[in-house]
Design an enzyme around this catalytic site. Structure first.
Site, mmCIF file in Angstrom:
data_model
loop_
_atom_site.group_PDB
_atom_site.id
_atom_site.type_symbol
_atom_site.label_atom_id
_atom_site.label_comp_id
_atom_site.label_asym_id
_atom_site.label_seq_id
_atom_site.Cartn_x
_atom_site.Cartn_y
_atom_site.Cartn_z
ATOM 1 N N ASP A 48 32.099 39.673 27.975
ATOM 2 C CA ASP A 48 33.068 39.604 29.075
ATOM 3 C C ASP A 48 34.346 40.346 28.661
ATOM 4 O O ASP A 48 34.595 40.534 27.471
ATOM 5 C CB ASP A 48 33.399 38.131 29.387
ATOM 6 C CG ASP A 48 33.981 37.957 30.795
ATOM 7 O OD1 ASP A 48 34.135 38.967 31.523
ATOM 8 O OD2 ASP A 48 34.272 36.810 31.175
ATOM 9 N N GLU A 49 35.148 40.759 29.622
ATOM 10 C CA GLU A 49 36.440 41.428 29.361
ATOM 11 C C GLU A 49 36.250 42.606 28.396
ATOM 12 O O GLU A 49 37.032 42.789 27.457
ATOM 13 C CB GLU A 49 37.453 40.438 28.767
ATOM 14 C CG GLU A 49 37.650 39.170 29.577
ATOM 15 C CD GLU A 49 38.605 39.344 30.763
ATOM 16 O OE1 GLU A 49 39.116 40.468 30.978
ATOM 17 O OE2 GLU A 49 38.813 38.348 31.486
ATOM 18 N N ARG A 102 45.554 36.450 39.841
ATOM 19 C CA ARG A 102 45.186 35.092 39.419
ATOM 20 C C ARG A 102 45.283 34.120 40.585
ATOM 21 O O ARG A 102 44.747 33.022 40.541
ATOM 22 C CB ARG A 102 46.108 34.588 38.296
ATOM 23 C CG ARG A 102 46.093 35.348 36.973
ATOM 24 C CD ARG A 102 44.732 35.615 36.466
ATOM 25 N NE ARG A 102 44.286 36.944 36.875
ATOM 26 C CZ ARG A 102 43.008 37.318 36.846
ATOM 27 N NH1 ARG A 102 42.058 36.504 36.458
ATOM 28 N NH2 ARG A 102 42.669 38.541 37.233
ATOM 29 N N LYS A 140 32.578 39.066 37.993
ATOM 30 C CA LYS A 140 32.025 39.585 36.739
ATOM 31 C C LYS A 140 31.623 38.448 35.808
ATOM 32 O O LYS A 140 30.522 38.433 35.258
ATOM 33 C CB LYS A 140 33.046 40.486 36.025
ATOM 34 C CG LYS A 140 33.380 41.748 36.776
ATOM 35 C CD LYS A 140 34.355 42.620 35.997
ATOM 36 C CE LYS A 140 35.703 41.960 35.797
ATOM 37 N NZ LYS A 140 36.434 41.676 37.030
ATOM 38 N N THR A 141 32.542 37.519 35.633
ATOM 39 C CA THR A 141 32.248 36.413 34.729
ATOM 40 C C THR A 141 31.104 35.571 35.285
ATOM 41 O O THR A 141 30.229 35.102 34.548
ATOM 42 C CB THR A 141 33.517 35.561 34.512
ATOM 43 O OG1 THR A 141 34.550 36.415 34.024
ATOM 44 C CG2 THR A 141 33.276 34.448 33.519
ATOM 45 N N GLN A 164 42.338 46.033 34.192
ATOM 46 C CA GLN A 164 42.850 44.827 33.537
ATOM 47 C C GLN A 164 42.892 44.960 32.022
ATOM 48 O O GLN A 164 42.850 43.968 31.307
ATOM 49 C CB GLN A 164 42.006 43.613 33.930
ATOM 50 C CG GLN A 164 42.106 43.285 35.409
ATOM 51 C CD GLN A 164 41.367 41.995 35.734
ATOM 52 O OE1 GLN A 164 41.813 40.913 35.385
ATOM 53 N NE2 GLN A 164 40.229 42.116 36.394
HETATM 54 P P1 ATP Z 1 38.464 38.571 36.612
HETATM 55 O O1 ATP Z 1 38.472 40.056 36.707
HETATM 56 O O2 ATP Z 1 39.784 38.010 37.011
HETATM 57 O O3 ATP Z 1 37.970 38.083 35.287
HETATM 58 P P2 ATP Z 1 35.859 38.108 37.694
HETATM 59 O O4 ATP Z 1 35.403 39.406 38.209
HETATM 60 O O5 ATP Z 1 35.336 37.673 36.393
HETATM 61 O O6 ATP Z 1 37.451 38.048 37.729
HETATM 62 P P3 ATP Z 1 34.953 35.556 38.634
HETATM 63 O O7 ATP Z 1 35.964 34.753 37.923
HETATM 64 O O8 ATP Z 1 33.572 35.589 38.104
HETATM 65 O O9 ATP Z 1 35.515 37.036 38.813
HETATM 66 O O10 ATP Z 1 34.879 35.135 40.148
HETATM 67 C C1 ATP Z 1 36.061 34.938 40.911
HETATM 68 C C2 ATP Z 1 35.880 33.777 41.861
HETATM 69 O O11 ATP Z 1 34.977 34.129 42.896
HETATM 70 C C3 ATP Z 1 35.304 32.563 41.180
HETATM 71 O O12 ATP Z 1 35.895 31.420 41.738
HETATM 72 C C4 ATP Z 1 33.836 32.652 41.532
HETATM 73 O O13 ATP Z 1 33.224 31.401 41.521
HETATM 74 C C5 ATP Z 1 33.882 33.230 42.947
HETATM 75 N N1 ATP Z 1 32.680 34.005 43.316
HETATM 76 C C6 ATP Z 1 32.206 35.090 42.695
HETATM 77 N N2 ATP Z 1 31.109 35.558 43.315
HETATM 78 C C7 ATP Z 1 30.868 34.747 44.371
HETATM 79 C C8 ATP Z 1 29.882 34.705 45.415
HETATM 80 N N3 ATP Z 1 28.909 35.596 45.489
HETATM 81 N N4 ATP Z 1 29.981 33.703 46.312
HETATM 82 C C9 ATP Z 1 30.977 32.815 46.247
HETATM 83 N N5 ATP Z 1 31.927 32.798 45.297
HETATM 84 C C10 ATP Z 1 31.885 33.752 44.373
HETATM 85 MG MG MG Z 2 36.300 37.231 34.579
#
Ligand code: ATP
Ligand code: MG
Length: 724
Positions: free
Chosen positions: A220-221, A604, A35-36, A252
Site C-alpha cells: 500500500d502507499e 481525508r 486502493k486500500t 499523494q
Molecule cells: P487513500 O488514497 O486516501 O489511501 P484509498 O484509495 O486507499 O484512499 P480506501 O480507503 O480504500 O481508498 O477507500 C475509501 C473509502 O471508500 C472507504 O471508506 C472505502 O470503504 C470506500 N469504498 C471504496 N470502494 C468502495 C465501493 N466499491 N463501494 C463502496 N464503498 C467503497
Molecule cells: Mg489507502
C-alpha cells in the site's frame, strides 16, 4: 465456493484488480478510490478463492495502525484469523527478519532498536567524545546525513568525499557512529531497512527461502517507498519469484524529504514491463464539493501523471473557511465547532484536527483540555517518548541488556544517587579507551579509579540493576514493569515532585503498566515478551500512545493522516509560511510536495471540512503576521463559505456590526485606538493581546489574553490599559 462477500461492494475496475491473475500489478488511483480496499480484498481473494496459504502473503502498509486494521479487515472477510500472514510496515517486517536471522545479519542476538531521539543523543555523545564542536557540526544535521545515506543503501565506505572537507568529516562521523552502534548492538530505524536489505543481498540461500515462501507481495502507499525499500521489494520479487501487487497515488507522495521516490511508479513499469496497470477513478469517500476542491488544488501541480477522479455522491456542504485573529482564536473556533458536532451525538473519534507542524498542537490541546474534550495526538509528544516513560524503559532495557550504553547513561543517576558528571565522564573515558561498554567500564573504574564515595555509589547502582534483574526473572511482563518502576525509585521520585507535573508523570508510569498488561506479543514473534515490548515501544512511539479505550478527538499532522478518513476534518494554520512551509516556498519541487500534502489533507474529509488560518500567530515563541495560504485561493469560491465576514483589524466601527452574532460581537473604539490583535499592558496582569470586544462607551469590554495571567474580560473605562 461462495465468493460474494469478497467481491461485494467493488466496482468493475476494483473487481478486475482483486481477481487478477498472478502477474505484477500496479493500481494507480486518486484519493479515496478504494486502493486500500482493493488490497484487503485481494488478500482475501488469494487465500479464499485461489487457495494461497496466508503464509505465502507479505503485505506492507505505511503505519502499524494501518497494518492492524488491514489484518482485521482481511479476517472479517474470511471469517477466520490469519496469524501466519506477515503484515506490517517496512520497518516492522525488516525488524522481524533481523530477529530471526540475527547471525546472518551480523547482529548480536539481543540487539536493541533506538528511536530518533536516542539516535540524536548518541550522536551528541559521540561529538563530545571526539571533542568536536557541536555548534559547527550540528547533531541534527549529522543525523539527517546518516539517515539519508542509509535510505539510499549507502555505507560510509561507499561514499566519496569529492575532496570536500565538510563532506569528509560527515562521512567520518557516519563511520564513527556506525562503530558505536556496532559495539552497543544498537540499530536505528534506517539501519533496520538497510540491514534487512543486506541480509537478503548477501545471503542468496536465505533470499531463495523467502522467495519460495512469499508468492504474493502486497504494498500500500507505494508512491512513498524510498530507495532501500524499493530495492528490498525488488530483491524479493526477483525475476519470477514473489509477485508484486502495489497500489499508490502519485498525487499523494509526501515523503520526498525523507527519501521517498515517486519515480518508483515508473521504475516499477520498467522493471516489470508486463505489469498490468489498473486505474480506479471513482471516489467513494468524500462529497462532490470536497472532491472538486481537492482536484482544483492538485491540478496546479505540473509534475503529475494526471487522472480523473469523480464521485456520484451528494454535493454536500460547502467547505467552511474561518479567518482567525490569532492562534488562540483559531483554537476557540475549532473547539466550538467540535463541541457542536459532539453535542449532535457524533463520535469524537470521527473528528480530526490536522495541522502542518507538530508544534501547532499545543494551543489546540490546551483548548481541548479546558473544554474537557478527550483527544489523542498522533505523532508529537507521544506516550512512549515522554521522559518518565523513557526512564522506565531504560531500566527495563538495562536489566535485559547490560551493554546498552544509552540506557546506562540515562538512568545511572536518575533518581539522583550521588553519581556526578565527573564520575560518568571517568566511566565514559574508560569505556572509550578500552572499547568496552559503560557497564563494564563502571565495574572497572569503581574498583580502581574512583574515590570511595563515588565508587560506592556506582557499585550500589550496579547492585540495584543486578537485583532488579534477579527479582523480575520469571515475572509476567506487567509485573516486571510494575516492579521496576518502584524498585528503581522512579515512582518515589515523582511522588516527591509535588504539583501537577509529578502527578502526570506518575500517571504515565502507571499507564506503562497498563500498556504492558494489554500488550499482546506477536503470534509469530521470536523474542521474549519483554524484548518484544521494548521493541514495540521504540517502533510504535511514532504512532498511537496507549490504546484508545476512550472515544476521543484525533489530532495529527497532515503527514500522519495519510490513508485515513474522517467525517469531520479541520485543517488548521492554513497560512503561507506555515503551509506551504516557509522552506519550500522558493523551491518549485518543495512547493509541489506541499500541495500534494494539502491534497492529502482535503481528501481525508468525508462530509464536513473546515479550513482555518490566523492573521497573527505565535509559534515556537515567535509572533508573525501572515497571509492566507495560497492553497486556499486555489479552491474555487463556489465550494467555499466564509463563516463570517472578516472584521477589518483596525477599522473603526461605532455601532455593533449588524450581522455579528452572540458573544463574538465585535466593535471597535476608535477614540481609544484599540483594535483586535493590539498588544496592551495592564498594571496587574502584565502584557497581553486583545482578542475580542463587546459593547460601547462606558460599557465597552475587551477580552485580553495575558501572557501569564491568561484570558480576562476587562471593562475598558476601568482597566487603564497601556497600548504598546
Ligand atoms: P487513500 O488514497 O486516501 O489511501 P484509498 O484509495 O486507499 O484512499 P480506501 O480507503 O480504500 O481508498 O477507500 C475509501 C473509502 O471508500 C472507504 O471508506 C472505502 O470503504 C470506500 N469504498 C471504496 N470502494 C468502495 C465501493 N466499491 N463501494 C463502496 N464503498 C467503497
Ligand atoms: Mg489507502
Amino acid at each position: 465456493m461462495d465468493v460474494t462477500p469478497i467481491l461485494e461492494s467493488l466496482n468493475d475496475a476494483q473487481r478486475q484488480a482483486v481477481t487478477a491473475a498472478a502477474e505484477p500489478t500496479l493500481v494507480i488511483a486518486g484519493a479515496g478510490s478504494g486502493k486500500t480496499r482493493v488490497l484487503v480484498h485481494r488478500a482475501a481473494w488469494l487465500i479464499d478463492v485461489e487457495g494461497v496459504s496466508p503464509q505465502s502473503l507479505l503485505a506492507v502498509t505505511f503505519t502499524n495502525k494501518a497494518a492492524a486494521e488491514m489484518r482485521g479487515r482481511i479476517e472479517a472477510l474470511l471469517g477466520m484469523p490469519v496469524n501466519h500472514l506477515w503484515i506490517g510496515t517496512f520497518h516492522g517486517l525488516a525488524h522481524r527478519l533481523l530477529r530471526r536471522h540475527w547471525q546472518e545479519a551480523k547482529l548480536p542476538q539481543n540487539f536493541q532498536i533506538i528511536d530518533s531521539d536516542d539516535q540524536l543523543r548518541l550522536i551528541k555523545r559521540l561529538l563530545k567524545n571526539l571533542e568536536i564542536d557541536d555548534s559547527r557540526w550540528v547533531p541534527k544535521e549529522i543525523q539527517w546525513f546518516i539517515n539519508a545515506q542509509k535510505d539510499e543503501g549507502l555505507r560510509p565506505q561507499h561514499l566519496d568525499d569529492g575532496r570536500d572537507p565538510n563532506r569528509r568529516q560527515l562521512i567520518a562521523l557516519y563511520a564513527a557512529y556506525e562503530e558505536v552502534c556496532e559495539r552497543g548492538g544498537l540499530v536505528d530505524f534506517a539501519e533496520l531497512l538497510l540491514r534487512a536489505h543486506e541480509l537478503w543481498r548477501d545471503n542468496p540461500d536465505l533470499l531463495a527461502h523467502y522467495q519460495r515462501r512469499f508468492q504474493h507481495l502486497l504494498v500500500d502507499e507505494f508512491q512513498d517507498t524510498n530507495a532501500i525499500q524499493y530495492a528490498w521489494l525488488r530483491l524479493l520479487a526477483g525475476d519470477n519469484a514473489a509477485i508484486p501487487f502495489v497500489v499508490g497515488d502519485d498525487d499523494q507522495s509526501i515523503y520526498r524529504w525523507r527519501g521517498a521516490r515517486v519515480e518508483h511508479i515508473h521504475r516499477f513499469q520498467r522493471d516489470f514491463p508486463d505489469a498490468r496497470v489498473v486505474k480506479l477513478e471513482q471516489n467513494y469517500r468524500s462529497t462532490a464539493t470536497i472532491l472538486n476542491a481537492a482536484n482544483a488544488v492538485i491540478v496546479n501541480n505540473a509534475d503529475r501523471m494526471g487522472k480523473n477522479l469523480w464521485t456520484d455522491g451528494a454535493e454536500g456542504e460547502p467547505i467552511r473557511l474561518y479567518s482567525a485573529y490569532n492562534e488562540r482564536d483559531e483554537a476557540d473556533f475549532v473547539i466550538g465547532r467540535l463541541r457542536d458536532w459532539i453535542d449532535q451525538g457524533n463520535a469524537r473519534a470521527d473528528a480530526a484536527i490536522l495541522y502542518r507542524s507538530n508544534a501547532q498542537s499545543r494551543v489546540l490541546e490546551e483548548g481541548l483540555i479546558n473544554a474537557g474534550i478527550p483527544y489523542r495526538v498522533y505523532g508529537g509528544l507521544r506516550f512512549f517518548e515522554r521522559a518518565e516513560i523513557k526512564d522506565a524503559l531504560a531500566y527495563l532495557r538495562l536489566i535485559s541488556h547490560r551493554e546498552d550504553d544509552a540506557s546506562f547513561e540515562r538512568i545511572v543517576n536518575r533518581p539522583t544517587r550521588g553519581i556526578g558528571a565527573r564520575t560518568v565522564e571517568t566511566i565514559r573515558a574508560y569505556a572509550r579507551a578500552n572499547s568496552c561498554t559503560m557497564w563494564r567500564a563502571a565495574g572497572a573504574v569503581a574498583s580502581d579509579e574512583l574515590a570511595g564515595r563515588a565508587a560506592n555509589a556506582v557499585l550500589a547502582f550496579m547492585n540495584l540493576i543486578e537485583r532488579m534483574a534477579r527479582e523480575t526473572t520469571g515475572l509476567d511482563l506487567q509485573d516486571k514493569v510494575d516492579h521496576v518502576i518502584h524498585a528503581s525509585g522512579l515512582v518515589q521520585m515523582f511522588r516527591n515532585d509535588k504539583g501537577e507535573r509529578g502527578e502526570t508523570r506518575l500517571e504515565n508510569l502507571m499507564e506503562l503498566v497498563s500498556a504492558a498488561k494489554s500488550f499482546e506479543p506477536d503470534p509469530a514473534g521470536e523474542m521474549s515478551p519483554l524484548d518484544e515490548f521494548l521493541s514495540h515501544a521504540a517502533l510504535e512511539a511514532g504512532e498511537g500512545q496507549a490504546e484508545a479505550w476512550e472515544d476521543c478527538a484525533q489530532l495529527m499532522t497532515m503527514h500522519s493522516a495519510k490513508g485515513l478518513e474522517f467525517p469531520l476534518v479541520f485543517m488548521c494554520g492554513m497560512e503561507d509560511g506555515l503551509f506551504p512551509h516557509q522552506r519550500s516556498i522558493a523551491d518549485p519541487d518543495g512547493l509541489e510536495e506541499e500541495r500534494r500534502l494539502c491534497y492529502v489533507g482535503i481528501t481525508r474529509a468525508k462530509q464536513t471540512l473546515y479550513v482555518t488560518y490566523a492573521e497573527q500567530r505565535r509559534l515556537h515563541g515567535m509572533d508573525s503576521f501572515s497571509q492566507p495560504s495560497r492553497f486556499i485561493a486555489e479552491i474555487p469560491d463556489e465550494y467555499v463559505e466564509e463563516i463570517r465576514p472578516r472584521v477589518q483589524v483596525s477599522r473603526p466601527v461605532r455601532a455593533p456590526r449588524s450581522g455579528a452574532t452572540g458573544s463574538l460581537r465585535r466593535s471597535s473604539d476608535a477614540e481609544m485606538g484599540v483594535r483586535l490583535g493590539q498588544r496592551v499592558r495592564h498594571g496587574k496582569f502584565g502584557d497581553g493581546v486583545i482578542l475580542n470586544y463587546e459593547g460601547q462607551g462606558a460599557h465597552a469590554r475587551v477580552e485580553v489574553n495575558f501572557e501569564t495571567a491568561g484570558t480576562k474580560w476587562l471593562v475598558l473605562s476601568y482597566a487603564n490599559l497601556d497600548l504598546m
